[in-house]
Scaffold this active site. Structure first.
Site, short mmCIF file in Angstrom:
data_model
loop_
_atom_site.label_atom_id
_atom_site.label_comp_id
_atom_site.label_asym_id
_atom_site.label_seq_id
_atom_site.Cartn_x
_atom_site.Cartn_y
_atom_site.Cartn_z
N LYS A 178 0.86 -1.17 0.02
CA LYS A 178 -0.08 -0.17 0.01
C LYS A 178 0.90 1.34 0.00
O LYS A 178 0.46 2.35 -0.46
CB LYS A 178 -1.19 -0.07 1.24
CG LYS A 178 -1.70 -1.30 1.37
CD LYS A 178 -2.76 -1.44 0.18
CE LYS A 178 -3.52 -2.85 0.30
NZ LYS A 178 -4.01 -3.09 -1.27
N GLU A 186 -2.92 8.02 7.74
CA GLU A 186 -3.21 8.94 6.65
C GLU A 186 -4.40 9.93 7.42
O GLU A 186 -4.95 9.66 8.63
CB GLU A 186 -4.14 8.26 5.76
CG GLU A 186 -3.51 7.35 4.74
CD GLU A 186 -4.37 6.28 3.88
OE1 GLU A 186 -3.82 5.83 2.90
OE2 GLU A 186 -5.59 6.50 4.28
N HIS A 204 -16.15 -3.57 7.51
CA HIS A 204 -15.44 -3.96 6.39
C HIS A 204 -16.00 -5.38 5.37
O HIS A 204 -15.36 -5.54 4.64
CB HIS A 204 -13.88 -4.22 6.85
CG HIS A 204 -13.37 -2.76 7.22
ND1 HIS A 204 -13.31 -1.81 6.57
CD2 HIS A 204 -13.05 -2.46 8.45
CE1 HIS A 204 -12.71 -0.95 7.66
NE2 HIS A 204 -12.63 -1.50 8.81
N ARG A 234 -8.30 -8.63 -8.25
CA ARG A 234 -8.73 -9.91 -8.31
C ARG A 234 -10.25 -9.66 -9.26
O ARG A 234 -10.97 -8.53 -9.08
CB ARG A 234 -9.02 -10.62 -7.03
CG ARG A 234 -9.85 -9.51 -6.13
CD ARG A 234 -10.13 -10.16 -4.85
NE ARG A 234 -10.90 -9.28 -4.16
CZ ARG A 234 -10.54 -8.14 -3.21
NH1 ARG A 234 -9.44 -7.80 -3.24
NH2 ARG A 234 -11.48 -7.41 -2.79
C1 MV4 Z 1 -10.04 5.32 4.86
C2 MV4 Z 1 -11.52 5.96 5.48
C3 MV4 Z 1 -11.35 6.99 5.80
N1 MV4 Z 1 -10.24 7.58 5.84
N2 MV4 Z 1 -9.14 5.72 4.86
C4 MV4 Z 1 -9.79 1.08 3.84
C5 MV4 Z 1 -10.02 -0.24 3.25
C6 MV4 Z 1 -11.17 -0.25 2.58
N3 MV4 Z 1 -11.76 -1.18 2.09
C7 MV4 Z 1 -12.06 1.03 3.45
N4 MV4 Z 1 -11.20 1.78 3.93
C8 MV4 Z 1 -11.37 3.00 4.25
N5 MV4 Z 1 -10.23 3.77 4.36
C9 MV4 Z 1 -9.03 7.15 5.40
N6 MV4 Z 1 -7.96 7.65 5.35
C10 MV4 Z 1 -12.48 4.84 5.45
C11 MV4 Z 1 -12.49 3.74 4.80
C12 MV4 Z 1 -13.73 2.98 4.68
C13 MV4 Z 1 -14.20 2.11 5.66
C14 MV4 Z 1 -13.42 2.45 7.07
C15 MV4 Z 1 -14.01 1.91 8.24
C16 MV4 Z 1 -15.13 1.19 8.07
C17 MV4 Z 1 -15.99 1.05 6.87
C18 MV4 Z 1 -15.40 1.62 5.86
C19 MV4 Z 1 -16.09 1.18 4.64
C20 MV4 Z 1 -15.62 1.88 3.38
C21 MV4 Z 1 -14.55 2.57 3.37
#
Ligand code: MV4
Length: 502
Positions: A116, A200, A235, A292
């Site tokens: 990443k 981040e 997630h 994928r």
């Molecule tokens: C984030 C974010 C907010 N701020 N990064 C990273 C893994 C990807 N599949 C989702 N991710 C996120 N990265 C920053 N700097 C919000 C997400 C995010 C998320 C985070 C917590 C819980 C659910 C989520 C669903 C989609 C995106």
């Protein structure tokens, strides 16, 4: 073109890839673990080989055994599906070494997008918007604390060796940084064997929008528009849709071109998905590449008319893309709901056991990609996805209504599933209005538990199904007709239906 493909996966995605092989006139070879001997993918394949005991490490992750079976079966290519070895650069490299075509990106591109931090550096250097934050791992707490102050709280801790939320922590105050770093590093080490983390800027209430991209081996690259992962729980994506209610045509065009540039810069080939975060001011930031075929690929297929598995196989066989960007159109609206063997009324605990009764919804615009059947035992060893319900409608409103109706007709007895939960989510006014940010579930469904009425009815139907299964004799013999018939539990229950309605 190949004659025989080995599918190094199981469940609904293995069934999906078998179908694509047969439509292209190819033979499908599958592998199965001891508990998957009676699985649907084994029944549908042309050849099936026992790969090992149930634990993934001894079966679906066993690279040596899978390569050995591919050799023995004479498969020219391997499709990894999703999960398991799908994004494993070592597996892609081993296939390349053994002269077996890996149906996916080349191992070098896989390596790059899997790191990443390296991906962030590469994309920033190419002028692609990334989330403000670190471009290297820190060496000690003082350095992380200094970086966090530079970024400005709240900050997000992320694992460098993998995505999907593992190792992620949101930190709002400096005093919470140290314990969060330690927890994130522990989780990253457990999930990826690498504790490296970076910081981040935390993007508050983002929308999670990803673009499907296809790149052949001759530099041709197209995007097939976006998918919005509208509903996620810890997630775990539960609902995805396209088009995203949040994108304007201009924003869509800009993000699509950016997604193609990301894969071009990464030297990527085959199918890939570029994930973005969209903040409340409609600024988008590159998040990561999913190297994928994704679980939610069918929504793209329904709105563009392009079969992504066919395209993956054709690209891997050295064929050129047969369409240009201007040939690809989005039509209508598609929503996918993931059907998991989990009990939403019990904190989404996995629900294993025998499927006593199984009936899929049908009708215009209804697609079910399933890996299960009545009588099959859901094993405890693997991801609990049973099937995906994918709906197409000429607009989002019709697609939502069609999904709600289809979920009412989707009957699985013997185990708990996410079906009733999905129906409640889609029926929620905020969902119907398209207001779906990543904290929709925590905000509106934090303590959701199934309505008692549904539990009673479902249990009653399960009892009926189990009773019939145990007795396995016809419930009654229709007069004058030789063959005894056994009604479904629903015929026994009469007009009762789970979830209200008539
Ligand atoms: C984030 C974010 C907010 N701020 N990064 C990273 C893994 C990807 N599949 C989702 N991710 C996120 N990265 C920053 N700097 C919000 C997400 C995010 C998320 C985070 C917590 C819980 C659910 C989520 C669903 C989609 C995106």
């Amino acid at each position: 073109m190949f004659k025989k493909i080995l599918i190094a996966n199981r469940g609904e995605i293995a069934v999906r890839i078998i179908r694509a092989c047969h439509e292209l006139g190819l033979e499908a070879v599958v592998i199965y673990s001891e508990v998957d001997r009676t699985s649907l993918h084994v029944q549908m394949a042309d050849e099936a080989y026992l790969v090992g005991p149930p634990p993934p490490r001894e079966s679906y992750l066993n690279i040596d055994r899978i390569i050995e079976i591919a050799r023995k079966a004479g498969a020219e290519a391997i499709h990894p599906g999703y999960g398991f070895l799908a994004e494993n650069p070592e597996f892609a490299r081993r296939c390349e070494e053994e002269g077996i075509v890996f149906i996916g990106p080349n191992s070098k591109a896989l390596q790059l997008v899997g790191d990443k931090i390296m991906a962030r550096r590469t994309m920033e250097a190419a002028g692609i918007p990334i989330i403000p934050g670190m471009k290297a791992v820190g060496h000690d707490l003082a350095e992380y604390a200094q970086e966090a102050r530079k970024i400005g709280y709240p900050v997000m801790i992320k694992a460098s060796a993998g995505g999907g939320g593992k190792g992620m922590r949101i930190v709002f105050r400096e005093e919470d940084l140290k314990p969060a770093l330690e927890a994130g590093m522990r989780e990253a080490l457990a999930a990826f064997g690498d504790e490296s983390v970076y910081l981040e800027k935390y993007i508050e209430e983002p929308r999670h929008v990803e673009f499907q991209v296809l790149a052949d081996n001759y530099g041709n690259i197209v995007h097939l528009f976006e998918r919005e992962c509208s509903i996620q729980r810890r997630h775990q994506k539960l609902l995805e849709e396209t088009p995203s209610p949040a994108l304007t045509p201009e924003l869509r065009q800009k993000m699509g071109e950016t997604a193609k540039k990301v894969l071009k810069v990464a030297g990527y080939n085959n199918a890939g998905t570029v994930e973005f975060l969209l903040d409340k001011d409609k600024n988008f930031y590159f998040l990561e590449v999913n190297a994928r075929l994704q679980v939610e690929h069918p929504v793209t297929e329904l709105t563009t008319g392009i079969d992504l598995v066919h395209q993956q196989i054709k690209i891997a066989a050295g064929e050129k893309l047969t369409f240009k960007q201007e040939d690809i159109k989005q039509r209508g609206h598609a929503i996918e709901g993931r059907i998991y063997a989990e009990d939403p009324a019990r904190g989404f605990l996995p629900s294993s056991g025998k499927i006593l009764f199984y009936q899929e919804p049908k009708g215009p615009g209804v697609r079910v990609d399933s890996g299960v059947y009545a009588g099959w035992d859901v094993p405890i060893y693997y991801d609990p996805i049973l099937a995906k319900l994918i709906i197409w409608g000429e607009n989002r409103e019709i697609a939502c209504r069609r999904m709600i109706a289809a979920l009412k007709d989707y009957i699985v007895l013997g185990i708990a599933t996410t079906i009733p939960f999905l129906r409640e989510v889609i029926s929620h006014p905020e969902f119907m209005e398209g207001r779906t940010t990543t904290n929709f579930i925590p905000r509106y469904f934090a303590d959701w538990s199934e309505r008692v009425k549904e539990i009673d009815l479902r249990r009653l139907a399960q009892a009926a199904a189990a009773y019939m299964e145990m007795n396995r004799k016809p419930a009654y013999k229709a007069e004058g007709i030789g063959r005894p018939i056994r009604p479904s539990p629903w015929q026994i229950l009469g007009r009762w239906r789970i979830g209200g309605g008539d």
